[in-house]
Design a protein around this motif. Sequence first.
Motif, PDB file in Angstrom:
ATOM      1  N   GLU A   1      -3.315  -5.322 -27.247  1.00 55.84           N
ATOM      2  CA  GLU A   1      -4.303  -5.865 -27.954  1.00 55.84           C
ATOM      3  C   GLU A   1      -4.596  -5.863 -29.471  1.00 55.84           C
ATOM      4  OE1 GLU A   1      -8.370  -4.163 -27.617  1.00 55.84           O
ATOM      5  OE2 GLU A   1      -9.176  -5.405 -26.335  1.00 55.84           O
ATOM      6  N   PRO A   2      -4.819  -6.800 -30.008  1.00 52.50           N
ATOM      7  CA  PRO A   2      -4.305  -6.449 -31.800  1.00 52.50           C
ATOM      8  C   PRO A   2      -4.670  -5.423 -32.297  1.00 52.50           C
ATOM      9  CG  PRO A   2      -4.824  -9.019 -30.961  1.00 52.50           C
ATOM     10  CD  PRO A   2      -5.336  -7.841 -29.356  1.00 52.50           C
ATOM     11  N   VAL A   3      -5.961  -5.127 -32.215  1.00 50.09           N
ATOM     12  CA  VAL A   3      -5.936  -3.725 -32.907  1.00 50.09           C
ATOM     13  C   VAL A   3      -5.809  -2.493 -32.380  1.00 50.09           C
ATOM     14  CG1 VAL A   3      -8.375  -3.681 -30.710  1.00 50.09           C
ATOM     15  CG2 VAL A   3      -8.381  -2.903 -33.368  1.00 50.09           C
ATOM     16  N   VAL A   4      -4.952  -2.849 -31.006  1.00 52.82           N
ATOM     17  CA  VAL A   4      -4.272  -2.003 -30.935  1.00 52.82           C
ATOM     18  C   VAL A   4      -3.766  -1.510 -31.789  1.00 52.82           C
ATOM     19  CG1 VAL A   4      -2.743  -0.528 -29.201  1.00 52.82           C
ATOM     20  CG2 VAL A   4      -5.966  -0.951 -28.889  1.00 52.82           C
ATOM     21  N   ARG A   5      -2.237  -2.540 -31.863  1.00 48.44           N
ATOM     22  CA  ARG A   5      -1.325  -3.134 -31.939  1.00 48.44           C
ATOM     23  C   ARG A   5      -1.321  -2.577 -33.595  1.00 48.44           C
ATOM     24  NH1 ARG A   5       3.274  -2.226 -29.825  1.00 48.44           N
ATOM     25  NH2 ARG A   5       2.588  -3.650 -27.156  1.00 48.44           N
ATOM     26  N   ALA A   6      -2.527  -3.496 -34.487  1.00 39.66           N
ATOM     27  CA  ALA A   6      -2.569  -3.066 -35.555  1.00 39.66           C
ATOM     28  C   ALA A   6      -3.318  -1.437 -36.500  1.00 39.66           C
ATOM     29  CB  ALA A   6      -4.050  -4.079 -36.637  1.00 39.66           C
ATOM     30  N   THR A   7      -3.702  -0.227 -35.035  1.00 35.07           N
ATOM     31  CA  THR A   7      -3.838   0.895 -35.727  1.00 35.07           C
ATOM     32  C   THR A   7      -2.995   1.568 -34.715  1.00 35.07           C
ATOM     33  OG1 THR A   7      -6.347   0.314 -35.564  1.00 35.07           O
ATOM     34  CG2 THR A   7      -5.851   2.030 -35.128  1.00 35.07           C
ATOM     35  N   ALA A   8      -1.830   1.918 -34.006  1.00 37.10           N
ATOM     36  CA  ALA A   8      -1.821   2.286 -33.315  1.00 37.10           C
ATOM     37  C   ALA A   8      -0.206   2.964 -33.950  1.00 37.10           C
ATOM     38  CB  ALA A   8      -1.222   2.308 -31.633  1.00 37.10           C
ATOM     39  N   ASP A   9       0.291   3.940 -34.382  1.00 34.14           N
ATOM     40  CA  ASP A   9       1.779   4.422 -34.937  1.00 34.14           C
ATOM     41  C   ASP A   9       2.530   3.737 -33.967  1.00 34.14           C
ATOM     42  OD1 ASP A   9       1.035   5.822 -38.526  1.00 34.14           O
ATOM     43  OD2 ASP A   9      -0.846   6.453 -36.498  1.00 34.14           O
ATOM     44  N   LEU A  10       2.335   4.101 -32.571  1.00 34.72           N
ATOM     45  CA  LEU A  10       3.151   3.144 -31.722  1.00 34.72           C
ATOM     46  C   LEU A  10       2.493   3.046 -30.149  1.00 34.72           C
ATOM     47  CD1 LEU A  10       5.432   6.842 -32.134  1.00 34.72           C
ATOM     48  CD2 LEU A  10       6.134   4.707 -32.331  1.00 34.72           C
ATOM     49  N   VAL A  11       3.096   2.243 -29.932  1.00 37.91           N
ATOM     50  CA  VAL A  11       2.975   2.490 -28.360  1.00 37.91           C
ATOM     51  C   VAL A  11       3.696   2.916 -27.472  1.00 37.91           C
ATOM     52  CG1 VAL A  11       1.799   0.394 -26.235  1.00 37.91           C
ATOM     53  CG2 VAL A  11       0.532   0.666 -28.654  1.00 37.91           C
ATOM     54  N   VAL A  12       3.977   3.972 -26.598  1.00 37.76           N
ATOM     55  CA  VAL A  12       4.531   3.912 -25.665  1.00 37.76           C
ATOM     56  C   VAL A  12       3.746   4.262 -24.164  1.00 37.76           C
ATOM     57  CG1 VAL A  12       5.347   5.408 -26.777  1.00 37.76           C
ATOM     58  CG2 VAL A  12       3.874   6.154 -25.440  1.00 37.76           C
ATOM     59  N   ASP A  13       5.223   3.827 -23.499  1.00 39.85           N
ATOM     60  CA  ASP A  13       5.215   3.091 -22.372  1.00 39.85           C
ATOM     61  C   ASP A  13       5.434   5.291 -20.924  1.00 39.85           C
ATOM     62  OD1 ASP A  13       5.397   0.867 -21.671  1.00 39.85           O
ATOM     63  OD2 ASP A  13       6.667   0.901 -21.466  1.00 39.85           O
ATOM     64  N   SER A  14       6.070   5.609 -21.954  1.00 40.29           N
ATOM     65  CA  SER A  14       5.882   7.235 -21.300  1.00 40.29           C
ATOM     66  C   SER A  14       5.966   8.737 -22.766  1.00 40.29           C
ATOM     67  CB  SER A  14       7.155   7.573 -19.936  1.00 40.29           C
ATOM     68  OG  SER A  14       8.221   7.543 -20.899  1.00 40.29           O
ATOM     69  N   LEU A  15       6.332   9.712 -21.502  1.00 40.91           N
ATOM     70  CA  LEU A  15       6.130  10.559 -22.992  1.00 40.91           C
ATOM     71  C   LEU A  15       8.032  10.830 -23.283  1.00 40.91           C
ATOM     72  CD1 LEU A  15       4.103  13.905 -21.705  1.00 40.91           C
ATOM     73  CD2 LEU A  15       3.545  10.929 -22.815  1.00 40.91           C
ATOM     74  N   THR A  16       8.614  10.061 -22.311  1.00 39.74           N
ATOM     75  CA  THR A  16      10.246  10.723 -22.451  1.00 39.74           C
ATOM     76  C   THR A  16      10.418   9.576 -23.568  1.00 39.74           C
ATOM     77  OG1 THR A  16      11.019  10.209 -19.846  1.00 39.74           O
ATOM     78  CG2 THR A  16      11.997   9.928 -21.643  1.00 39.74           C
ATOM     79  N   GLY A  17      11.363  11.253 -24.337  1.00 42.48           N
ATOM     80  CA  GLY A  17      12.099   9.905 -25.766  1.00 42.48           C
ATOM     81  C   GLY A  17      10.535   9.803 -27.171  1.00 42.48           C
ATOM     82  N   LEU A  18       9.393  11.103 -27.155  1.00 48.86           N
ATOM     83  CA  LEU A  18       8.615  10.940 -27.560  1.00 48.86           C
ATOM     84  C   LEU A  18       9.064  11.768 -29.099  1.00 48.86           C
ATOM     85  CD1 LEU A  18       6.033   9.903 -28.548  1.00 48.86           C
ATOM     86  CD2 LEU A  18       4.901  11.577 -26.962  1.00 48.86           C
ATOM     87  N   PRO A  19      10.013  12.686 -28.537  1.00 46.90           N
ATOM     88  CA  PRO A  19      10.338  13.089 -30.262  1.00 46.90           C
ATOM     89  C   PRO A  19      11.033  12.036 -30.933  1.00 46.90           C
ATOM     90  CG  PRO A  19      10.939  14.710 -28.002  1.00 46.90           C
ATOM     91  CD  PRO A  19      10.197  13.538 -27.573  1.00 46.90           C
ATOM     92  N   GLU A  20      12.058  11.282 -29.834  1.00 50.63           N
ATOM     93  CA  GLU A  20      12.330  10.502 -31.304  1.00 50.63           C
ATOM     94  C   GLU A  20      11.985   9.541 -32.340  1.00 50.63           C
ATOM     95  OE1 GLU A  20      13.387  11.170 -27.736  1.00 50.63           O
ATOM     96  OE2 GLU A  20      15.404  12.971 -28.428  1.00 50.63           O
ATOM     97  N   LEU A  21      10.974   9.097 -31.179  1.00 48.58           N
ATOM     98  CA  LEU A  21       9.639   7.983 -32.040  1.00 48.58           C
ATOM     99  C   LEU A  21      10.164   8.624 -32.614  1.00 48.58           C
ATOM    100  CD1 LEU A  21       9.223   6.368 -28.966  1.00 48.58           C
ATOM    101  CD2 LEU A  21      10.801   5.661 -30.554  1.00 48.58           C
TER     102      LEU A  21
END
Length: 215
Positions: A190-210
């Motif tokens: 959603e545009p409001v989520v994309r404009a508000t969230a700092d990140l959108v991820v598909d899993s917790l894998t790789g979250l430290p690097e992001l």
Amino acid sequence: MIRAVVFDVGETLLDDTAEWARWATWLGVPPHTFSAVLGAVTADGRDNAETFQYFRPGFNLATERQRREDAGLGERIDESDLYPDVRPGLTALRNAGLWVGVAGNQTVRTAGLLRALDLPVDAIATSGEWGVAKPDAAFFERVIDFAPGPADEIAYVGDHRDNDILPAHRTGLRSVLIRRGPWGYLWADEPVVRATADLVVDSLTGLPELLARLG
């Protein structure tokens, strides 16, 4: 820089499939039927608790939850309810030097069940313990008190646009939407989520690097 990460519970760390199925059984309706109505309520942007009213008008969630407990059919959480990436994802965050917490809209009993899982986190809290629930801004003020560092150095991870991403953002937290569960899939693009969230991820894998890049 991000110093702390706090996680929502349902459909972020826990797959709620089994618990929703238990509610359907308690109400005497097929799980698929319950899930379909839950999906319709979700898509309409309403609180998922309204789902129960379609099957039992006047339904009181707190009362029925206690009745389930009294009948020996209360909430259960075990290792099988965790999404597969949860333990490795939380461990990776701690190994990266981040403080990791859990805080969601759950009961006092659920807090005990979560602690019994011995997750690799620094602290666990629930709305039942705090006496305030999402999306109330006071919940997120408690998150800021709960985790170390100022608000803009704390990331809140959740699957729900209205309960997690938007109110976390409004209180100055960094916000991360995880695309899983009905709400995560429904609202991730959603545009409001994309404009508000700092990140959108598909899993917790790789979250430290992001998160490191975000900082």
